[in-house]
Design an enzyme around this catalytic site. Sequence first.
Site, short mmCIF file in Angstrom:
data_model
loop_
_atom_site.label_atom_id
_atom_site.label_comp_id
_atom_site.label_asym_id
_atom_site.label_seq_id
_atom_site.Cartn_x
_atom_site.Cartn_y
_atom_site.Cartn_z
N ASP A 89 -40.46 32.54 27.48
CA ASP A 89 -39.94 31.63 26.45
C ASP A 89 -38.51 31.99 26.12
OD1 ASP A 89 -39.98 29.52 24.73
OD2 ASP A 89 -41.11 30.53 23.15
N ILE A 96 -35.65 35.14 4.74
CA ILE A 96 -34.63 34.61 5.64
C ILE A 96 -35.19 33.50 6.52
CG2 ILE A 96 -33.08 36.58 5.69
CD1 ILE A 96 -34.45 37.58 8.17
N GLU A 122 -44.49 31.85 12.10
CA GLU A 122 -45.80 31.23 12.28
C GLU A 122 -46.83 31.88 11.37
OE1 GLU A 122 -47.10 28.82 13.78
OE2 GLU A 122 -49.18 29.32 14.20
N PHE A 123 -46.67 33.21 11.14
CA PHE A 123 -47.72 33.94 10.42
C PHE A 123 -47.39 34.18 8.95
CE2 PHE A 123 -48.34 35.01 14.84
CZ PHE A 123 -49.69 34.87 14.97
N GLY A 124 -46.18 33.87 8.53
CA GLY A 124 -45.79 34.12 7.15
C GLY A 124 -44.30 34.20 7.06
N GLU A 125 -43.81 34.57 5.87
CA GLU A 125 -42.36 34.59 5.69
C GLU A 125 -41.70 35.70 6.51
OE1 GLU A 125 -44.10 34.77 2.51
OE2 GLU A 125 -43.83 32.66 1.96
#
Length: 916
Positions: free
Chosen positions: A716, A597, A601-604
Amino acid sequence: LYNTVSCCLHIDVSVLQSFSNNATHNWEEIGEVDEDYAPIHTYQVCRVMEQNQNNWLHTNWILTEGAQRVFIELKFTLRDCNSLPGGVGTCKETFNMYYYETDGDRALKESRYIKIDTIAADESFTELDLGDRVMKLNTEVRDLGPLTHKGVYLAFQDLGACIALVSVRVFYKRCPFLVKSLAEFPDTIPGSEASQLVEVVGHCVNNSLPLYEPPRMHCSTEGEWLVPIGKCVCQPGFEEINGSCQVCKVGFYRSLLESLACSKCPPHSVARQTGATACSCEDGYYKIDSDPPNMACTRPPSAPRNAISNVNETSVFLEWSVPMEMGGRKDVRYNILCRQVLPDGRGLEECGPNVRFLPRRVGLSNTSVMVADLQSHTNYSFLLEAVNGVSELAKDHAKQYVSLNVTTNQAAPSPVSVVRKGHTDKSNIALSWAEPDRPNGIILEYEIKYFEKEQDSSYTIIKSKETEMVVEGLKCDIFGYVAFQVRARTSAGYGAFSRRFEFQTSPYFTAFTCAQKQYCDMAFIPMCLCVPSLRRCGYSKAKQDPEEEKMHFHNGHIKFPGVRTYIDPLTYEDPNQAVHEFAQEIDVSFISIERIIGAGEFGEVCSGPLRLPGKREIQVAIKTLKAGYTEQQRRDFLWEASIMGQFNHPNIIRLEGVVTKSKPVMIITEYMENGSLDTFLKKNDGQFTVIQLVGMLRGIASGMRYLSDMGYVHRDLAARNILVNSNLVCKVSDFGLSRVLEDDPEAAYTTRGGKIPIRWTAPEAIAYRKFTSASDVWSYGIVMWEVMSYGERPYWEMSNQDVIKAVEESYRLPGPMDCPEALYHLMMDCWQRERSNRPKFDEIVCLLDKLIRNPSSLKKLVNSSHRYEFTPQNNNVSKTSQSYVKSFILKKIYFENLLILMLKPNTNIYVFGFKQ
Ligand code: ACK
């Protein structure tokens, strides 16, 4: 036309044929030469001057080989109508592409075909190009799917253009055969949907096995293998060399799946054949089941050395040194065999059960023991034996002892252990007692000491040669109790006094008190038990203390009743501990990955069902950590889970758990059907009622109230970090302190170093990193603005520097179009320079609730005076501050440093922060 990921379908260009229902409207098959005079074969049509063209060209039946999505690459040239001599006429610059799916090859009418697309040329050629021999070749690719039949026809419809179709390439993509981590994955055809993943279970190569679970990979529509899960390893007796499993050589073994290579047999063991899963011990050496495979074979220890004894009356202290030979093991223990030497050379007899060994007789780990309660004036023989883990196995190994002979001294008798009460009257008690367990000689007499209970400093002693006597003329305390102690005397002296025995004298008192059973029982509790019982009362009282009861300690943090506090995972020395403290470990077999989806930052980021045993199946989002990560990246990745796992609120994204015991490492959260709020709003511009929008804002504020109550500052907060589910419920997500800001593409470096999402951040946080719940309130105001303007970018295209400057100069974002005034006031309050003047999250929730209850308060829309009119005369508008007016712009024209916008009629536009 075959490469690793795509495969062409069979299409025989020479059998392309045109429909010939009208002889004048046909495509022509023409052999030509290209710019380099190489022959090319084309189909052409060019009836630009004639009316009502409808020229069809169709392919032969193309077998799709099971592909559910195929790609069609067209190469063609097309004539520029404007360049035609004699005017445009009926000339067209496009043609249409069609398809029809069937399971067999049969002729079809064009009316049955389904349109794929209208194809236009990027570049059309002119007379000039023909003269210069320039071939303006266009390439267009379209995809077709999901396909469900065995084959497909393609057709090209010309409606009056001048086209030369140079090539038609039809292909599909597939994930090629792959060997990864000793698992083979077959050549796989992807699914039909653009983001669909096809899960493929790999087959372990020869002599290998799955480690923990079968290996799996996911084939994407782009023909790429993604998200590897699990792996194969060589079975025991084999090792991995160059991607295959090779047998262990003689003298080598491999026993565990976890170890990688065959290892040399450990000392005193051998592997006489190849493929050994364990080594066998040499003669005289042994191994026990719990010994690790890489441990040497061992043998029993030699006897203990330098044994000495030290006699104290009827006790003996034995001491020795460790054996010379430990047998190669560290688990050496010592056993004692105690034998009494019988008089008159009648041999030896094992010591009886009364002899005590301190700390114990067998399995001693220290090299000393105290043997007590021996008989006085008696010879003993002690055998000391050393044993280790393999002594039991080494039956034929002769036991080695060290022996010690000891004679005990004379000793006083042991204490009398039982004193009984006989006949009693008001001032006399008859007593009897048993001889001591160890008289250690002939008992000469007994001493009886008695005193008023609680007054042992003043006592009376009487003597008896028998084990009974009547004590007369007793003086009782007010409850009628007297305490007694008895001791025996031999020629070695007096033994120790027995414990106290308390007896009651007065029958009158007994009758009186025993009527009150509870009081009576209490009076009979021996004193020595009373102290601990009192202490227990004190403890339980302390526990009942309401304050104490409510205080909990958690990893050194005091937690107060009702208010849970957020615990910074940094306070854990081991970050893994923090993860498992707050996040449940989920077995990867309960998760199926169905589709990608997004990209984190670290992967899918994927989604799929989670089926926990005994629980209803739910849809989850799965964040994966891509392979090849560093330990620091793993920690940073799981950091978010350690934070999220501490929260439990309907407006905070819920953590289902983590997968850390297998690869890839994953964070599993609830699935939010509508994705992130900013994209969702942009996609649904103008589609919601004001109440729906306020409902979303209320949810976000409620989640933020919870976080601020927990003492967690988000830093954030922005619409991109809010997720929306199918019921429009908004949940705060993306946790993780500084790490989050590193990931956020909006975060920019400030002059002081750290990365900050400038447009969303309060001035004090930008200037000196003062991040508080009040700075989160500022960001919340920006989120309100994003929501009310359907995902507009705060401050539009202004640069970060311009934003900082404008905010510093007290400029604030204008009220979004159609925004209720009450909401704009709230936004402006959130953007108070003085942070103590900003509302708190609970006040925001309260206000939004009021507005929802009273929708008429939302009727008054923001005053147009908050907007700047954009007039054509205002020519000094700088490029950075030109306003952005979404769909109202009909056309944008750049003219030197001016942007001229052609707008829809009656468009009210606002311009922010332009320079005069
Ligand atoms: O805007 P999106 O569709 O929503 O694209 C991003 C993408 O993954 C990368 O972060 C989506 N996403 C993240 N977490 C979830 C979740 N729990 N449920 C649904 N989508 C999610 C996000």
